[in-house]
Design a protein around this motif. Structure first.
Motif, PDB file in Angstrom:
ATOM      1  N   CYS A 244      76.629 -15.648 -40.212  1.00  0.00           N
ATOM      2  CA  CYS A 244      76.714 -16.558 -41.156  1.00  0.00           C
ATOM      3  C   CYS A 244      75.427 -16.626 -40.881  1.00  0.00           C
ATOM      4  O   CYS A 244      75.245 -17.770 -41.809  1.00  0.00           O
ATOM      5  N   GLN A 247      71.998 -14.302 -44.077  1.00  0.00           N
ATOM      6  CA  GLN A 247      72.179 -13.924 -44.996  1.00  0.00           C
ATOM      7  C   GLN A 247      72.002 -15.470 -45.860  1.00  0.00           C
ATOM      8  O   GLN A 247      71.505 -15.351 -47.023  1.00  0.00           O
ATOM      9  N   ALA A 251      69.308 -15.685 -48.298  1.00  0.00           N
ATOM     10  CA  ALA A 251      69.603 -15.937 -49.537  1.00  0.00           C
ATOM     11  C   ALA A 251      68.953 -17.219 -50.483  1.00  0.00           C
ATOM     12  O   ALA A 251      68.113 -17.205 -51.815  1.00  0.00           O
ATOM     13  N   GLU A 286      71.255  -8.024 -38.414  1.00  0.00           N
ATOM     14  CA  GLU A 286      71.465  -9.310 -39.509  1.00  0.00           C
ATOM     15  C   GLU A 286      70.699  -9.100 -41.123  1.00  0.00           C
ATOM     16  O   GLU A 286      71.168  -9.153 -42.193  1.00  0.00           O
ATOM     17  N   ARG A 289      72.131  -6.585 -43.409  1.00  0.00           N
ATOM     18  CA  ARG A 289      73.158  -6.678 -43.627  1.00  0.00           C
ATOM     19  C   ARG A 289      73.528  -7.861 -44.974  1.00  0.00           C
ATOM     20  O   ARG A 289      73.878  -8.028 -45.469  1.00  0.00           O
ATOM     21  N   ALA A 290      72.609  -8.482 -44.375  1.00  0.00           N
ATOM     22  CA  ALA A 290      72.097 -10.077 -45.905  1.00  0.00           C
ATOM     23  C   ALA A 290      71.815  -9.596 -46.416  1.00  0.00           C
ATOM     24  O   ALA A 290      72.189  -9.886 -47.370  1.00  0.00           O
ATOM     25  N   GLY A 291      70.873  -7.892 -46.863  1.00  0.00           N
ATOM     26  CA  GLY A 291      70.072  -7.877 -48.195  1.00  0.00           C
ATOM     27  C   GLY A 291      71.199  -6.924 -48.553  1.00  0.00           C
ATOM     28  O   GLY A 291      71.697  -7.610 -50.369  1.00  0.00           O
ATOM     29  N   LEU A 293      74.521  -7.724 -48.430  1.00  0.00           N
ATOM     30  CA  LEU A 293      75.725  -8.834 -49.049  1.00  0.00           C
ATOM     31  C   LEU A 293      74.979  -9.465 -49.637  1.00  0.00           C
ATOM     32  O   LEU A 293      75.384  -9.242 -50.639  1.00  0.00           O
ATOM     33  N   THR A 294      74.213  -9.693 -49.663  1.00  0.00           N
ATOM     34  CA  THR A 294      73.560 -10.868 -51.550  1.00  0.00           C
ATOM     35  C   THR A 294      73.758  -9.897 -52.574  1.00  0.00           C
ATOM     36  O   THR A 294      74.456  -9.955 -53.958  1.00  0.00           O
ATOM     37  N   TRP A 307      66.676  -9.488 -55.438  1.00  0.00           N
ATOM     38  CA  TRP A 307      66.731  -9.257 -54.417  1.00  0.00           C
ATOM     39  C   TRP A 307      66.420  -7.193 -54.078  1.00  0.00           C
ATOM     40  O   TRP A 307      66.348  -7.296 -52.976  1.00  0.00           O
ATOM     41  N   HIS A 712      80.148 -15.169 -47.352  1.00  0.00           N
ATOM     42  CA  HIS A 712      78.718 -15.859 -47.006  1.00  0.00           C
ATOM     43  C   HIS A 712      77.944 -16.740 -48.429  1.00  0.00           C
ATOM     44  O   HIS A 712      79.498 -16.883 -49.131  1.00  0.00           O
TER      45      HIS A 712
END
Length: 993
Positions: A244, A247, A251, A286, A289-291, A293-294, A307, A712
């Motif tokens: 965690c 992300q 962000a 990660e 995945r962060a991209g 998720l956001t 984004w 997140h």
């Protein structure tokens, strides 16, 4: 010399009369002065010389030496040095006797007094060199003659025994490690001797009775800090199935710094990779995945486009640069058409069906295929991988399309990639001198959301400043030409109007400090500096009025109050002069209206005439009115507010049709005016966090609930937390974040929460770190120890402190950068709802609101990747400073002073445990990078901690890493602490000599 002669005479008598060990001990004490060590009179040297006179050693005298050692008449350091000085290596029996003697005492080596501490590291280094000489001599003899005698074989076995015992003694290894920094010449000889031994063993195929000794020899020859035991407190990445940290950090960084170049993000992610010990595969997974998720939690507004642009245009370069920086010299080059670690990361990502299903639904496409098709052009993956991953998602994507039934509206993500071509076209057109072409292109940019898309792409590609500079040049070239009439004059006015409006909108979004040069001399840059009202950047209305020319103001008053006169004098004034003198016109109108010299109808007529002339005029007028509203009482706001509302009144269809491309320019001017008004006087119905009537704590808890529910950090939550930081201050927000961290009941939840808290603190890492160390940690531990400041809470809190220190230490901001300055000067991507943090309201919330700060300086350059990799393949984009900047240095000194108080007692407490956890994590996570922090450790802190912490948690590896061993003071401090650790260990475990 008198005592030396007595000692030698006593040795002769003892040997002749065959004294027992106890008789020797009684009589030698009669010779030595009370309280004086035998080292002063070279007792160990005298005994050693007498024991090794003949071809074999004298066991009786060696027993006297051993008894003297046990009785503390001589030091271990002196004995080891005497043994290492014996150079008659051809005497096998003497050497064997010394090796047996060493094997019997090596497990009990220690120091008792300060004078011994300075000698022991050097003695251990010389002893290791002596052992390697014996080993090398024996194996070289075997290499030459093909055999060795039984005596030599036994001697070699005893050498292996001593080496084995020495290698298992962490205290002796730590002394060797310290000594190698002091005896650099002997250390070089040890390594040369090891190379000789290795060569002889290889050439002769000699088989050792102790197979592990070769590895132990290598360890002794190339002793490093990693060979010293140290208890690890930072959890390994294998225990963290779902991260965690990436992300939330991205962000925050994309929210604050979308204009930064690739190296900025790479440095940030490298720091995180070191802290979390991620492999490249895990890190790439990660990041992607962060991209996703956001993007899954943003609407189709500017954060969405930002984004999306970040994922398509910035992320590939980040991954490519991270991969290049991790290459090891001499290793086999990776495949040219793909990155293996990225493919492995995608294989992990493809298993996250829920996330990919949601993204496919949101974007109405196979998102993996859509993304990878672009990455093939950049050689991140190849066509084989695209087909493989696309086929794995094909069935799910088709099923989602059937369930959707065509009702899903297309996302901006589908248009982001197409925005790159219009951006290149706009930049190319702005380089020409064709006024008509520039007008045609620029007037199409504000249509729909094209402007936001183009800005997002320009931002993440690093072309925003180029775009702005060309718009400024275009605005400069649109000045009216004397005597020019008709269509050409109209085209120039339209070009001035649209370029001015676009530039103003960009400045509102990103801030003038980000997109404009400090000393720009163009008209627009001067107008922004002197007249434009920006968020958190006030302008004095009197200074604006001082720029006006009274004669021009009178002429403008006449032209705006009488439209027929305006037509006759349209060419007398340039548009630039009109913009600069409009504040004088508005001021006269305001005064006349307040004095009832002008009626409301007259004022409306004048304002409509201003707006009809050029839409940029209404923006200039609104900027002055907003500055004026800052300086008057609340009861005097009504008339300027009504004037701004009049600028927002819609035009008739006839008025719109009378000008070319009026609709797009008018819409952009409305957007700019609303933002200006919103900063000064937000509407009562606005759902802004700062303007809420509920307490800040309730607002924070509401935002935090959204973070917990989402799992997140959504972009909206990051924006709200930033507003709360402005309103409540760094200390308040940090306290609230730590409270949420300590409220967690389970270790897994604590770790996840800590990652999010760490990322949120990057809204202003320097100020929040200062608050954490100076105002939050110590009061919490003192007030709540034994409640929730215990295991595992204290460990997680210590980890948060260490992470923040390391991030702050590696921050590339200029010295003394404060939170408010950074917020003013960084890139922005807020929408209107989040622009409510105006300075007047913030002052009411936090009191004074003054936070003096120096300018934000970013040392990031756009150097090519080859330049970045010039020195080493594992280059780091952030170097460790030699000294700490403020406020970090003061904060670290403060927390260390508090730690000294925590361990000042004589009993174990949660406070002492926290001090150990903090220092251990600092060394474990920071390595050599935290050397400037460790230099601030107070004298006596470690020794007092050793006395209080009666557990076996502190190891020699931790102590050896705390000091700078390149300088003598660091070596002395390290040896002193190590010897105290050794003596306490021996007392605790009752080690017999």
């Amino acid at each position: 010399m008198k005592e030396n002669n007595k000692i030698l005479q006593l040795i002769y008598v003892a040997w002749r009369e065959r004294w027992t060990d106890s008789q020797w001990g009684i009589n030698i004490k009669k010779v030595l002065p009370r309280g004086v060590s035998g080292d002063v009179y070279n007792l160990a040297d005298c005994l050693m010389q007498q024991a090794l006179i003949g071809s074999t050693a004298n066991p009786l005298v060696l027993n006297y030496l051993k008894h003297s050692l046990c009785a503390h008449l001589v030091s271990h350091a002196a004995v080891l040095r005497c043994i290492a000085k014996y150079d008659k290596l051809e005497r096998v029996y003497c050497i064997t006797a010394l090796l047996e003697f060493l094997a019997s005492i090596v497990n009990g080596v220690t120091c008792r007094i300060k004078s011994e501490e300075a000698v022991l590291p050097s003695s251990v280094v010389h002893l290791v060199y002596w052992l390697l000489q014996i080993f090398a001599r024996t194996v070289q003899h075997y290499e030459l003659y093909g055999e060795i005698s039984a005596e030599q074989s036994y001697m070699l076995d005893q050498t292996c025994v001593v080496i084995d015992r020495l290698s298992q003694q962490q205290f002796l290894l730590s002394m060797l490690y310290v000594g190698c920094h002091e005896e650099l010449d002997i250390c070089g000889r040890i390594r040369d001797k090891y190379a000789t031994i290795k060569g002889s063993l290889t050439n002769s195929n000699f088989t050792l009775n102790a197979p592990q000794v070769e590895q132990q020899l290598q360890q002794l020859a190339f002793i490093e800090a990693k060979h010293l035991e140290m208890q690890t407190l930072n959890p390994p990445p294998t225990l963290e199935k779902i991260s965690c940290c990436v992300q939330p950090l991205l962000a925050v960084e994309v929210l604050l710094n979308p204009c930064k170049d690739t190296s900025y993000y790479v440095a940030e992610l490298q720091m995180l990779q070191r802290l979390k010990k991620y492999s490249n595969t895990r890190l790439f997974y990660e990041i992607i995945r962060a991209g996703f998720l956001t993007l899954s939690n943003v609407a189709d507004t500017s954060p969405d486009t930002m984004w999306g642009a970040f994922m398509f245009f910035k992320m590939p370069h980040i991954i490519k640069q991270l991969h290049a920086l991790q290459r090891i010299p001499g290793e086999q080059p990776p495949p040219a058409d793909y990155i293996p670690e990225l493919v492995e990361a995608l294989e992990l990502l493809i298993e996250d069906n829920l996330l990919l299903d949601f993204m496919d639904t949101k974007c109405s496409c196979n998102m993996i295929e859509f993304l990878l098709n672009d990455w093939t052009k950049q050689q991140l993956v190849n066509d084989v991988h695209v087909k493989k991953f696309a086929s794995q998602r094909e069935a799910a994507s088709q099923l989602l399309k059937k369930c959707d039934n065509g009702q899903q509206t297309p996302s901006n993500i589908n248009f982001i990639k197409r925005a790159e071509v219009p951006l290149s076209g706009v930049l190319k057109t702005l380089c020409t001198n064709k006024v008509q072409d520039m007008v045609n292109v620029l007037c199409q940019v504000p249509v729909g959301n094209s402007f936001e898309l183009i800005l997002s792409v320009a931002t993440v590609e690093g072309r925003l400043k180029t775009f702005v500079s060309r718009l400024i040049q275009c605005n400069e070239n649109s000045k009216p030409v004397p005597g020019e009439l008709g269509k050409l004059c109209v085209i120039r006015s339209t070009l001035f109007d649209v370029s001015f409006l676009m530039l103003t909108s960009i400045v509102q979004t990103y801030g003038s400090d980000v997109v404009l040069s400090e000393r720009g001399d163009s008209f627009f840059e001067k107008w922004v500096r002197e007249c434009m009202v920006e968020r958190n950047k006030l302008k004095n209305p009197r200074q604006i009025l001082a720029l006006c020319d009274d004669s021009i103001v009178d002429e403008l008053l006449l032209s705006f109050s009488k439209p027929e006169a305006a037509q006759l004098k349209a060419n007398n004034l340039s548009w630039q002069e009109t913009c600069l003198n409009l504040p004088g016109v508005l001021h006269h109108v305001l005064i006349a209206w307040e004095q009832e010299t002008l009626s409301s109808a007259d004022v409306k007529s004048i304002l409509d005439n201003i707006k009809r002339r050029l839409f940029s005029f209404s923006v200039c007028a609104t900027s002055f009115l907003c500055a004026y509203m800052y300086s008057v009482k609340e009861t005097e706001l009504l008339k300027p507010l009504n004037m701004i509302q009049q600028f927002l009144a819609p035009l008739t269809s006839e008025e719109l049709s009378s000008q070319e491309n009026a609709k797009e320019r008018l819409a952009l001017s409305y957007q700019i005016i609303r933002k200006m008004q919103h900063d000064v006087h937000p509407a009562p119905s606005t759902k802004s966090r700062l303007m809420s009537h509920s307490p800040l704590v309730e607002q924070f808890r509401e935002v935090w609930r959204t973070v917990v529910d989402a799992g997140h950090l959504p972009v909206r939550a990051a924006q709200s937390l930033e507003s709360l930081l402005l309103a409540g201050g760094a200390a308040w927000l940090t306290t609230q974040l730590v409270e949420q961290l300590l409220a967690c009941k389970y270790t897994r939840d604590m770790s996840r929460t800590m990652d999010v808290v760490f990322a949120v603190m990057h809204l202003d890492i320097e100020k929040t770190t200062e608050a954490l160390l100076q105002y939050v940690v110590a009061p919490l531990i003192l007030r709540r120890q034994g409640e929730d400041i215990n295991e595992p809470q204290s460990l997680v809190l210590a980890r948060l402190c260490v992470y923040c220190i390391i991030s702050c230490l590696e921050s590339r901001k200029g010295n003394g950068t404060s939170a408010l300055t950074a917020m003013k000067k960084r890139s922005r991507s807020h929408d209107e709802e989040e622009l409510a943090a105006n300075a007047a309201k913030v002052r009411k919330v936090i009191g004074d609101g003054s936070d003096n700060s120096s300018d934000f300086t970013d040392t990031t350059t756009g150097a090519g990747l080859a330049a970045l990799l010039g020195s080493t393949s594992t280059s780091e984009l952030r170097t460790t400073p030699l000294t700490l900047r403020e406020p970090l240095q003061t904060s670290v000194q403060h927390i260390f002073a508090v730690f000294l108080q925590f361990v000042s007692g004589d009993e174990l407490s949660p406070k002492a445990v926290f001090v150990y956890q903090f220092i251990s994590l600092l060394v474990e996570c920071g390595g050599e990078r935290v050397a400037p922090v460790l230099r601030l450790l107070p004298n006596g802190l470690v020794q007092q901690l050793l006395k209080v912490l009666v557990t076996d948690d502190i190891k020699v590896g931790l102590i050896s890493r705390l000091y700078d061993l390149r300088i003598q003071a660091g070596r002395l401090s390290a040896v002193s602490d190590l010897c105290l650790w050794r003596n306490m260990q021996m007392a605790r475990h009752s080690i017999h000599l």
